[in-house]
Scaffold this motif. Structure first.
Motif, PDB file in Angstrom:
ATOM      1  N   ASN B  24       0.848  -1.204   0.000  1.00 51.73           N
ATOM      2  CA  ASN B  24       0.000   0.000   0.000  1.00 51.73           C
ATOM      3  C   ASN B  24       0.876   1.243   0.000  1.00 51.73           C
ATOM      4  O   ASN B  24       1.828   1.334   0.771  1.00 51.73           O
ATOM      5  CB  ASN B  24      -0.895   0.027   1.242  1.00 51.73           C
ATOM      6  N   LEU B  26       1.190   4.889   1.016  1.00 53.32           N
ATOM      7  CA  LEU B  26       0.510   5.740   2.011  1.00 53.32           C
ATOM      8  C   LEU B  26       0.696   7.217   1.734  1.00 53.32           C
ATOM      9  O   LEU B  26      -0.067   8.045   2.196  1.00 53.32           O
ATOM     10  CB  LEU B  26       1.052   5.421   3.402  1.00 53.32           C
ATOM     11  N   HIS B 121       4.555  -8.047  -5.607  1.00 48.63           N
ATOM     12  CA  HIS B 121       3.155  -7.619  -5.587  1.00 48.63           C
ATOM     13  C   HIS B 121       2.407  -7.872  -6.884  1.00 48.63           C
ATOM     14  O   HIS B 121       1.231  -7.557  -6.974  1.00 48.63           O
ATOM     15  CB  HIS B 121       3.071  -6.112  -5.290  1.00 48.63           C
ATOM     16  N   ASP B 299       1.859   3.270  -9.946  1.00 45.16           N
ATOM     17  CA  ASP B 299       2.367   2.749  -8.671  1.00 45.16           C
ATOM     18  C   ASP B 299       3.680   1.997  -8.819  1.00 45.16           C
ATOM     19  O   ASP B 299       4.453   1.896  -7.865  1.00 45.16           O
ATOM     20  CB  ASP B 299       1.369   1.739  -8.067  1.00 45.16           C
TER      21      ASP B 299
END
Lengths: 317, 317
Positions: B24, B26, B121, B299
């Motif tokens: 994740n 943040l 991931h 990302d």
């Protein structure tokens, strides 16, 4: 003292021996591979050669059997569809040997075995990243990165002999065109010689030789034969180009050349090194050593295969 | 909870973020790389963006900083002679960041960082042997074998964009000819389009476009434009051929395509897969998956760089 057994299965001959951890070969035997119609017969004959010696040294002192074989699969312990062997299909090589001998058995292809031998006893001692290239009847290779042999997902990694060196080039035994081994193996350089003799008018010592071998080309080069030297330049250029591409993938400390053609010394090393450097991406230039094997040709096959046992991350029973 | 910082330094923009172990993100920030004449100024600006957030989450919870950078050297923690950056020569990137932040810092190139992100991931989860290929402005790659990134002897392994795809082909920014990235990057496919438009007389939607981009070629292909489809066929053929050669070296479970050109979906995947299969040595045929990245483009750069920290075998201080 601990011992392992190294077996190198070739299309014509197979050699086997008992090796200690220092790399001393204590016993050696040879079999004519193609005399055996079935793999089982070959296993039995190997047993007959080796077992009396194993008993003599104490079976408990034996750590296992390492086998280098064409299309040898490290993960499955099999030989799979080896074009140069009489034994067809997928064969449970490791299982047959471990059942017969009662010793753990590990299999890989001959070039990978040579790479491990070189890492334990030869020019790659202490190296974590190198490429072993065998220039024999075909071209084989073993890639080591992070100190480990790259076997790949399926156990068949390291087929540098079958990268395409010349797009739409010479027909290869694998059915494709332009594979590196059609140019830079002992048979490839002979194809080059025959092509050059046909297409060029240069006088040459080779013109008086029937059924030219790679040794004839070497002998002519030693005598300063211009065409022979040109043949080595051509071969080294293609090898150097393909090595430069391989460097861009694994960035090795060294590339070690082994096998018949590598024994031509400077005649093959000089052009290969020159064209490799010319074709390297700038960040790699001047960094990659091109080295001859430090294993004796006759020992390397047995030593390499035996080294599988000392080096094996995973041993098949 | 533990956190790491991921920084992706690009020639134009740099992105950075705080990432937890689940992947994740943040917090995110962006800097215009070329606004900073000296690397030191860039480090200070990164500190100003990130440090308040680090304090908020508790500095002791931070495991380190991972940086993906052009010509980033994993072993030395340096950027070395990166052609697309204002900062010249060999720069102690890891040291500057670790001194400023008081956090361990690891550096590699952007494609290696993406490969690690994909392994942690994305599409390469659970894979020990795969190749990541980034098809952006250039072509980058990261090779993973035996579960480990191949950094090579000098930290610069994995330059698939600079294998020679076409001998004596297009001039590359690296000064050599025929590099894969001159054909299969976003800029390479534009070169192909301009060449095809000049040398072929086929009518095409692209003829009415000034300053064609790879997106224009994609849009035309979606509308069934014959020339655009031909451009993708040509590009996929060259990519597939080079991938087939790479498979012969590391024999991966999968090849993952990432970056702008990979987003053309079936238009690039179908011809690439077809020509890769056609050019594979028989033992590899039908075994190697060709997969799209599973990381969101925005990302991936931060995640990949941050993943360096969780994955690092060796962390530089």
């Amino acid at each position: 003292m601990q011992y392992s057994i190294g077996i190198d299965i070739g299309g014509t001959n197979s050699v086997m021996g008992i090796v200690d951890k220092m790399g001393n070969i204590l016993f050696e035997a040879e079999l004519i591979t193609k005399d055996y119609e079935h793999l089982e017969g070959f296993v039995d004959a190997s047993y007959d050669e080796l077992f009396p010696q194993i008993v003599k040294l104490g079976k408990n002192n034996f750590k296992g059997i390492g086998i280098g074989a064409p299309n040898g699969n490290y993960y499955n312990g099999t030989i799979e569809f080896a074009p140069n062997l009489r034994w067809k299909g997928v064969l449970p090589l490791a299982k047959l040997f471990s059942d017969k001998f009662g010793l753990e058995t590990t299999v890989t292809n001959d070039a990978n075995a040579a790479a491990i031998g070189e890492m334990m006893h030869g020019a790659a001692k202490g190296m974590n990243d190198f490429i072993m290239v065998t220039l024999g009847t075909g071209v084989g290779s073993g890639f080591v990165a992070n100190g480990k042999m790259i076997y790949g997902h399926d156990g068949f990694a390291g087929e540098l002999g079958h990268v395409i060196a010349v797009r739409d080039g010479r027909l290869c035994g694998c059915g494709r065109k332009g594979c590196l081994e059609t140019y830079t193996s002992a048979t490839g350089i002979v194809r080059t010689a025959n092509e050059f003799l046909e297409t060029k008018s240069t006088s040459s010592l080779l013109r008086s030789v029937a059924n030219i071998t790679s040794k004839d080309i070497y002998d002519a080069a030693v005598q300063g034969d211009f065409l022979a030297l040109e043949i080595f330049q051509f071969t080294g250029k293609i090898l150097g180009q393909s090595l430069a591409d391989a460097v861009a993938i694994t960035s090795p400390e060294a590339i070690i050349l082994f096998g018949g053609l590598a024994q031509a010394g400077k005649y093959i090393f000089e052009p290969t090194h020159k064209y490799m450097e010319e074709n390297l991406l700038k960040i790699y230039q001047g960094k990659v050593k091109l080295l001859p094997s430090e294993l004796r040709e006759s020992d390397a096959a047995i030593l390499g295969a035996a080294s599988l046992i000392w080096n094996a991350d995973k041993v098949l029973v």
